[in-house]
Design a protein around this motif. Structure first.
Motif, PDB file in Angstrom:
ATOM      1  N   CYS A 171       0.768  -1.185  -0.099  1.00 51.88           N
ATOM      2  CA  CYS A 171       0.019   0.121   0.082  1.00 51.88           C
ATOM      3  C   CYS A 171       0.881   1.345  -0.114  1.00 51.88           C
ATOM      4  O   CYS A 171       0.355   2.345   0.208  1.00 51.88           O
ATOM      5  CB  CYS A 171      -1.030   0.111   1.116  1.00 51.88           C
ATOM      6  SG  CYS A 171      -2.432  -1.333   1.221  1.00 51.88           S
ATOM      7  N   GLN A 172       2.144   1.056  -0.259  1.00 48.83           N
ATOM      8  CA  GLN A 172       3.242   2.223  -0.337  1.00 48.83           C
ATOM      9  C   GLN A 172       3.691   2.460  -1.877  1.00 48.83           C
ATOM     10  O   GLN A 172       4.017   1.217  -2.243  1.00 48.83           O
ATOM     11  CB  GLN A 172       3.888   2.365   0.789  1.00 48.83           C
ATOM     12  CG  GLN A 172       3.382   1.989   2.002  1.00 48.83           C
ATOM     13  CD  GLN A 172       2.491   2.897   2.311  1.00 48.83           C
ATOM     14  OE1 GLN A 172       2.665   4.165   2.482  1.00 48.83           O
ATOM     15  NE2 GLN A 172       1.598   2.412   3.388  1.00 48.83           N
ATOM     16  N   GLU A 173       4.302   3.304  -2.222  1.00 52.56           N
ATOM     17  CA  GLU A 173       5.301   3.486  -3.249  1.00 52.56           C
ATOM     18  C   GLU A 173       6.582   2.562  -2.609  1.00 52.56           C
ATOM     19  O   GLU A 173       6.987   2.824  -1.689  1.00 52.56           O
ATOM     20  CB  GLU A 173       5.581   4.640  -3.790  1.00 52.56           C
ATOM     21  CG  GLU A 173       6.622   4.814  -5.028  1.00 52.56           C
ATOM     22  CD  GLU A 173       7.200   6.102  -5.496  1.00 52.56           C
ATOM     23  OE1 GLU A 173       7.844   6.302  -6.428  1.00 52.56           O
ATOM     24  OE2 GLU A 173       6.503   7.093  -5.009  1.00 52.56           O
ATOM     25  N   ALA A 174       7.098   1.618  -3.581  1.00 53.21           N
ATOM     26  CA  ALA A 174       8.289   1.035  -3.051  1.00 53.21           C
ATOM     27  C   ALA A 174       9.462   1.636  -3.472  1.00 53.21           C
ATOM     28  O   ALA A 174       9.467   2.218  -4.522  1.00 53.21           O
ATOM     29  CB  ALA A 174       8.200  -0.375  -3.625  1.00 53.21           C
ATOM     30  N   PRO A 175      10.542   1.649  -2.623  1.00 51.53           N
ATOM     31  CA  PRO A 175      11.804   1.997  -3.055  1.00 51.53           C
ATOM     32  C   PRO A 175      12.671   1.255  -4.213  1.00 51.53           C
ATOM     33  O   PRO A 175      12.246   0.162  -4.146  1.00 51.53           O
ATOM     34  CB  PRO A 175      12.872   2.185  -1.731  1.00 51.53           C
ATOM     35  CG  PRO A 175      12.054   0.710  -1.044  1.00 51.53           C
ATOM     36  CD  PRO A 175      10.528   1.029  -1.481  1.00 51.53           C
ATOM     37  N   VAL A 176      13.526   1.812  -4.822  1.00 53.08           N
ATOM     38  CA  VAL A 176      14.185   0.848  -5.691  1.00 53.08           C
ATOM     39  C   VAL A 176      15.282   0.126  -4.888  1.00 53.08           C
ATOM     40  O   VAL A 176      16.042   0.560  -3.916  1.00 53.08           O
ATOM     41  CB  VAL A 176      15.105   1.957  -6.732  1.00 53.08           C
ATOM     42  CG1 VAL A 176      16.070   1.149  -7.482  1.00 53.08           C
ATOM     43  CG2 VAL A 176      14.077   2.604  -7.601  1.00 53.08           C
ATOM     44  N   SER A 177      15.606  -1.187  -5.063  1.00 54.24           N
ATOM     45  CA  SER A 177      16.374  -2.058  -4.497  1.00 54.24           C
ATOM     46  C   SER A 177      17.013  -2.750  -5.395  1.00 54.24           C
ATOM     47  O   SER A 177      16.558  -3.330  -6.508  1.00 54.24           O
ATOM     48  CB  SER A 177      15.383  -2.863  -3.477  1.00 54.24           C
ATOM     49  OG  SER A 177      16.395  -3.877  -2.928  1.00 54.24           O
ATOM     50  N   THR A 178      18.416  -3.254  -5.156  1.00 60.31           N
ATOM     51  CA  THR A 178      18.944  -4.102  -5.900  1.00 60.31           C
ATOM     52  C   THR A 178      19.314  -5.488  -5.310  1.00 60.31           C
ATOM     53  O   THR A 178      19.870  -6.369  -5.985  1.00 60.31           O
ATOM     54  CB  THR A 178      20.315  -3.730  -6.300  1.00 60.31           C
ATOM     55  OG1 THR A 178      21.250  -3.326  -5.230  1.00 60.31           O
ATOM     56  CG2 THR A 178      20.316  -2.367  -7.098  1.00 60.31           C
TER      57      THR A 178
END
Length: 310
Positions: A274-281
């Motif tokens: 329910c949130q915008e997700a961060p970029v993750s590697t």
């Protein structure tokens, strides 16, 4: 860029998200809404007053779903329409038959980790169903979405996109060995890239698109997943390492992208819990950089339209 947040959590339900929201006069299409989280997506939209079209291959199952939604919500504005996403004629017929504005398109239908099968065109079935069919549908419905003035498209992606970028040199596994999860990962990455490029193309027309990761939910989507994998997932839940969501919880992130005011006029984002997700590697959360890459998004859009127009 600041990430968009909401007051909802991984335990919120679709009904929580629509509580207090009046969708009277709004029209929605939900693909694959005769099972799994699609049912709950359609149910919550109907509960909030939207006119909902259940777009499915199995119209008998769709009729049962529509009747159940009407019984549980009191809404009589739920109807069923035939749609086969891997049949270009079916997609075109659905779009051609649509009349009036369309405020919300939820590209929910999908298949997961299937054995290698191909459409009559020779397209790999996961890429064809999960991506190409929905792209063709959205393009066909563009004018209806534009007529709404403030339309939203929700593209169902998955943490599975971590398994693969879009492999442009061999989209259909013609030269590399087919692996079901790689096929699923590529298709789910394509779902995010679609949201990026659809927003770039159509925001000026009043249309935005976002991709969502609904979470881990046990539904019919897992019918091709091996028992050993299912057992490992169950052990992970039993040990507390993961938590499977209910179907109502699973539909919540879709509803956030569909109706939450925080995402009005906002597109090209990837949401989870329910949130915008961060970029993750790394890890099991977040969105991989390649899924938001604008050059890849533009290339996929062009390649996909070329395939659909053959």
């Amino acid at each position: 860029m600041t990430l968009i947040t909401t007051r909802f959590t991984d335990r919120s339900t679709a009904d929580d998200v629509v509580a207090g929201i009046d969708l009277t006069g709004r029209r929605a299409v939900v693909t694959g809404a005769s099972s799994g989280i699609g049912v709950e997506t359609a149910r919550s939209l109907a509960r909030a007053g939207a006119e909902v079209v259940v777009a499915v291959r199995n119209t008998a199952a769709g009729d049962r779903t529509a009747a159940d939604i009407t019984a549980s919500t009191g809404s009589t504005a739920v109807r069923v329409a035939y749609l086969d996403l891997v049949d270009r004629a079916s997609v075109a017929a659905f779009a051609a038959a649509w009349e009036g504005p369309l405020h919300l398109l939820v590209a929910n239908a999908g298949i997961m980790a299937t054995p290698l099968t191909r459409t009559p065109e020779g397209w790999e079935s996961q890429f064809a169903t999960n991506h190409l069919g929905h792209l063709g549908l959205a393009v066909g419905l563009h004018d209806a979405l534009a007529a709404a003035g403030d339309a939203r498209v929700v593209s169902l992606s998955s943490v599975g996109h971590h398994a693969s970028p879009v492999v442009f040199d061999d989209l259909m596994f013609e030269h590399r060995e087919y692996e079901p999860w790689a096929g699923y990962g590529q298709a789910k990455t394509a779902n995010v890239l679609f949201a990026v490029e659809a927003t770039r193309h159509w925001a000026a027309d009043g249309i935005v698109a976002n991709a969502v990761m609904p979470g881990g939910i046990m539904t019919g989507l897992q019918k091709h997943v091996g028992q050993d994998v299912l057992d490992s997932w169950q052990r992970a839940q039993d040990s507390g390492k993961v938590r499977f969501k209910s179907v109502q919880e699973g539909a919540a992130t879709t509803l956030v992208a569909a109706v939450a005011p925080e995402f009005a006029g906002v597109g090209g984002r990837y949401l989870e819990d329910c949130q915008e997700a961060p970029v993750s590697t790394e890890g099991r959360t977040g969105v991989r950089p390649y899924a938001l890459d604008p050059e890849s998004a533009e290339r996929l859009w062009d390649v996909s339209l070329a395939l659909l127009q053959r």
